[in-house]
Design a protein around this motif. Structure first.
Motif, PDB file in Angstrom:
ATOM      1  N   VAL A   4       5.729  -7.259  -8.102  1.00  0.00           N
ATOM      2  CA  VAL A   4       4.990  -6.313  -7.283  1.00  0.00           C
ATOM      3  C   VAL A   4       5.694  -4.973  -7.418  1.00  0.00           C
ATOM      4  CG1 VAL A   4       4.183  -5.721  -4.975  1.00  0.00           C
ATOM      5  CG2 VAL A   4       4.261  -8.115  -5.694  1.00  0.00           C
ATOM      6  N   VAL A   5       4.984  -3.968  -7.916  1.00  0.00           N
ATOM      7  CA  VAL A   5       5.594  -2.680  -8.225  1.00  0.00           C
ATOM      8  C   VAL A   5       4.818  -1.548  -7.578  1.00  0.00           C
ATOM      9  CG1 VAL A   5       6.336  -1.110 -10.040  1.00  0.00           C
ATOM     10  CG2 VAL A   5       6.453  -3.578 -10.405  1.00  0.00           C
ATOM     11  N   GLU A   6       5.515  -0.726  -6.778  1.00  0.00           N
ATOM     12  CA  GLU A   6       4.911   0.434  -6.138  1.00  0.00           C
ATOM     13  C   GLU A   6       5.182   1.699  -6.956  1.00  0.00           C
ATOM     14  OE1 GLU A   6       6.906  -1.971  -2.686  1.00  0.00           O
ATOM     15  OE2 GLU A   6       7.461  -1.290  -4.702  1.00  0.00           O
ATOM     16  N   SER A   7       4.319   2.686  -6.773  1.00  0.00           N
ATOM     17  CA  SER A   7       4.509   3.985  -7.393  1.00  0.00           C
ATOM     18  C   SER A   7       3.765   5.034  -6.581  1.00  0.00           C
ATOM     19  CB  SER A   7       4.015   3.992  -8.843  1.00  0.00           C
ATOM     20  OG  SER A   7       2.622   3.743  -8.908  1.00  0.00           O
ATOM     21  N   GLY A   8       4.092   6.303  -6.811  1.00  0.00           N
ATOM     22  CA  GLY A   8       3.370   7.390  -6.174  1.00  0.00           C
ATOM     23  C   GLY A   8       4.107   8.105  -5.067  1.00  0.00           C
ATOM     24  N   GLY A   9       5.285   7.633  -4.703  1.00  0.00           N
ATOM     25  CA  GLY A   9       6.041   8.309  -3.668  1.00  0.00           C
ATOM     26  C   GLY A   9       6.593   9.630  -4.153  1.00  0.00           C
ATOM     27  N   GLY A  10       7.100  10.411  -3.214  1.00  0.00           N
ATOM     28  CA  GLY A  10       7.655  11.699  -3.573  1.00  0.00           C
ATOM     29  C   GLY A  10       7.893  12.570  -2.363  1.00  0.00           C
ATOM     30  N   LEU A  11       8.132  13.848  -2.625  1.00  0.00           N
ATOM     31  CA  LEU A  11       8.378  14.839  -1.586  1.00  0.00           C
ATOM     32  C   LEU A  11       7.143  15.707  -1.409  1.00  0.00           C
ATOM     33  CD1 LEU A  11      10.306  16.382   0.337  1.00  0.00           C
ATOM     34  CD2 LEU A  11      11.013  17.720  -1.661  1.00  0.00           C
ATOM     35  N   VAL A  12       6.732  15.881  -0.169  1.00  0.00           N
ATOM     36  CA  VAL A  12       5.549  16.685   0.122  1.00  0.00           C
ATOM     37  C   VAL A  12       5.749  17.410   1.441  1.00  0.00           C
ATOM     38  CG1 VAL A  12       4.371  14.808   1.338  1.00  0.00           C
ATOM     39  CG2 VAL A  12       3.025  16.628   0.269  1.00  0.00           C
ATOM     40  N   GLN A  13       5.135  18.576   1.572  1.00  0.00           N
ATOM     41  CA  GLN A  13       5.205  19.319   2.820  1.00  0.00           C
ATOM     42  C   GLN A  13       4.266  18.725   3.859  1.00  0.00           C
ATOM     43  OE1 GLN A  13       4.406  23.461   1.728  1.00  0.00           O
ATOM     44  NE2 GLN A  13       6.587  23.900   1.927  1.00  0.00           N
ATOM     45  N   ALA A  14       4.588  18.954   5.116  1.00  0.00           N
ATOM     46  CA  ALA A  14       3.725  18.499   6.197  1.00  0.00           C
ATOM     47  C   ALA A  14       2.307  19.021   5.988  1.00  0.00           C
ATOM     48  CB  ALA A  14       4.267  18.965   7.540  1.00  0.00           C
ATOM     49  N   GLY A  15       1.340  18.145   6.205  1.00  0.00           N
ATOM     50  CA  GLY A  15      -0.053  18.488   5.982  1.00  0.00           C
ATOM     51  C   GLY A  15      -0.549  18.142   4.600  1.00  0.00           C
ATOM     52  N   GLY A  16       0.349  17.793   3.707  1.00  0.00           N
ATOM     53  CA  GLY A  16      -0.017  17.447   2.356  1.00  0.00           C
ATOM     54  C   GLY A  16      -0.457  16.008   2.215  1.00  0.00           C
ATOM     55  N   SER A  17      -0.676  15.599   0.969  1.00  0.00           N
ATOM     56  CA  SER A  17      -1.190  14.263   0.685  1.00  0.00           C
ATOM     57  C   SER A  17      -0.420  13.590  -0.434  1.00  0.00           C
ATOM     58  CB  SER A  17      -2.672  14.332   0.289  1.00  0.00           C
ATOM     59  OG  SER A  17      -3.472  14.867   1.321  1.00  0.00           O
ATOM     60  N   TRP A 111       7.112  -9.091  -2.299  1.00  0.00           N
ATOM     61  CA  TRP A 111       7.403  -7.722  -1.907  1.00  0.00           C
ATOM     62  C   TRP A 111       7.785  -6.870  -3.099  1.00  0.00           C
ATOM     63  CZ3 TRP A 111       6.957  -5.842   3.061  1.00  0.00           C
ATOM     64  CH2 TRP A 111       6.817  -6.802   4.079  1.00  0.00           C
ATOM     65  N   GLY A 112       7.356  -5.623  -3.068  1.00  0.00           N
ATOM     66  CA  GLY A 112       7.834  -4.657  -4.032  1.00  0.00           C
ATOM     67  C   GLY A 112       9.182  -4.107  -3.604  1.00  0.00           C
ATOM     68  N   GLN A 113       9.782  -3.281  -4.450  1.00  0.00           N
ATOM     69  CA  GLN A 113      11.095  -2.722  -4.161  1.00  0.00           C
ATOM     70  C   GLN A 113      11.036  -1.456  -3.313  1.00  0.00           C
ATOM     71  OE1 GLN A 113      14.114  -4.255  -4.952  1.00  0.00           O
ATOM     72  NE2 GLN A 113      12.592  -5.880  -5.315  1.00  0.00           N
ATOM     73  N   GLY A 114       9.862  -0.911  -3.122  1.00  0.00           N
ATOM     74  CA  GLY A 114       9.691   0.246  -2.266  1.00  0.00           C
ATOM     75  C   GLY A 114       9.628   1.553  -3.034  1.00  0.00           C
ATOM     76  N   THR A 115       8.962   2.528  -2.436  1.00  0.00           N
ATOM     77  CA  THR A 115       8.896   3.872  -2.988  1.00  0.00           C
ATOM     78  C   THR A 115       9.120   4.868  -1.852  1.00  0.00           C
ATOM     79  OG1 THR A 115       7.546   5.417  -4.298  1.00  0.00           O
ATOM     80  CG2 THR A 115       6.368   4.017  -2.729  1.00  0.00           C
ATOM     81  N   GLN A 116       9.962   5.856  -2.099  1.00  0.00           N
ATOM     82  CA  GLN A 116      10.349   6.803  -1.059  1.00  0.00           C
ATOM     83  C   GLN A 116       9.276   7.859  -0.853  1.00  0.00           C
ATOM     84  OE1 GLN A 116      13.342   7.018   0.918  1.00  0.00           O
ATOM     85  NE2 GLN A 116      12.072   8.539   1.985  1.00  0.00           N
ATOM     86  N   VAL A 117       8.919   8.068   0.403  1.00  0.00           N
ATOM     87  CA  VAL A 117       8.028   9.153   0.795  1.00  0.00           C
ATOM     88  C   VAL A 117       8.785  10.050   1.754  1.00  0.00           C
ATOM     89  CG1 VAL A 117       5.929   9.783   2.048  1.00  0.00           C
ATOM     90  CG2 VAL A 117       5.914   7.838   0.480  1.00  0.00           C
TER      91      VAL A 117
END
Length: 121
Positions: A4-17, A111-117
């Motif tokens: 199980v592999v997650e992707s798509g996390g990252g750094l974003v400003q408040a109000g972003g997506s 479970w996946g290993q997680g992605t940081q948001v």
């Protein structure tokens, strides 16, 4: 046997997506429930959203109206569209899949290993 592999996390400003993806692969007969959890520093892991194969989406009260969970059964993939992000959404997001292996009659959690948001103010 199952990954199980997650992707798509990252750094974003408040109000972003952000849009998270999670794909399950391996010797899979079928997948029942799929869900997203998150865990902030110093806190317990909590359920964010879940979805059955053909709908029945559920959301934590804190994300209702902002997050949308969906899945592609043919790809064994679940998504989490996160809009109007807030700093309090900052966490490691984990994917969970209830998988029935081809050799077994019951479902087991993977479970996946997680992605940081990270959401900045």
């Amino acid at each position: 046997q199952v990954q199980v592999v997650e992707s798509g996390g990252g750094l974003v400003q408040a109000g972003g997506s952000l849009r998270l993806s999670c794909a399950a692969s391996g010797i899979i007969f079928s997948i029942n429930d799929m869900a997203w959890y998150r865990q902030a520093p110093g806190e317990q892991r909590e359920l964010v959203a879940s979805i059955w194969p053909y709908g029945s989406e559920k959301y934590a009260d804190s994300v209702k109206g902002r997050f949308t969970i969906s899945r592609d059964n043919a790809k064994n993939t679940v998504y989490l569209q996160m809009n109007s992000l807030k700093p309090e959404d900052t966490a490691v997001y984990y994917c969970n899949a209830q998988v029935r292996l081809r050799a077994l009659m019951t479902y087991r959690d993977y479970w996946g290993q997680g992605t940081q948001v990270t959401v900045s103010s």
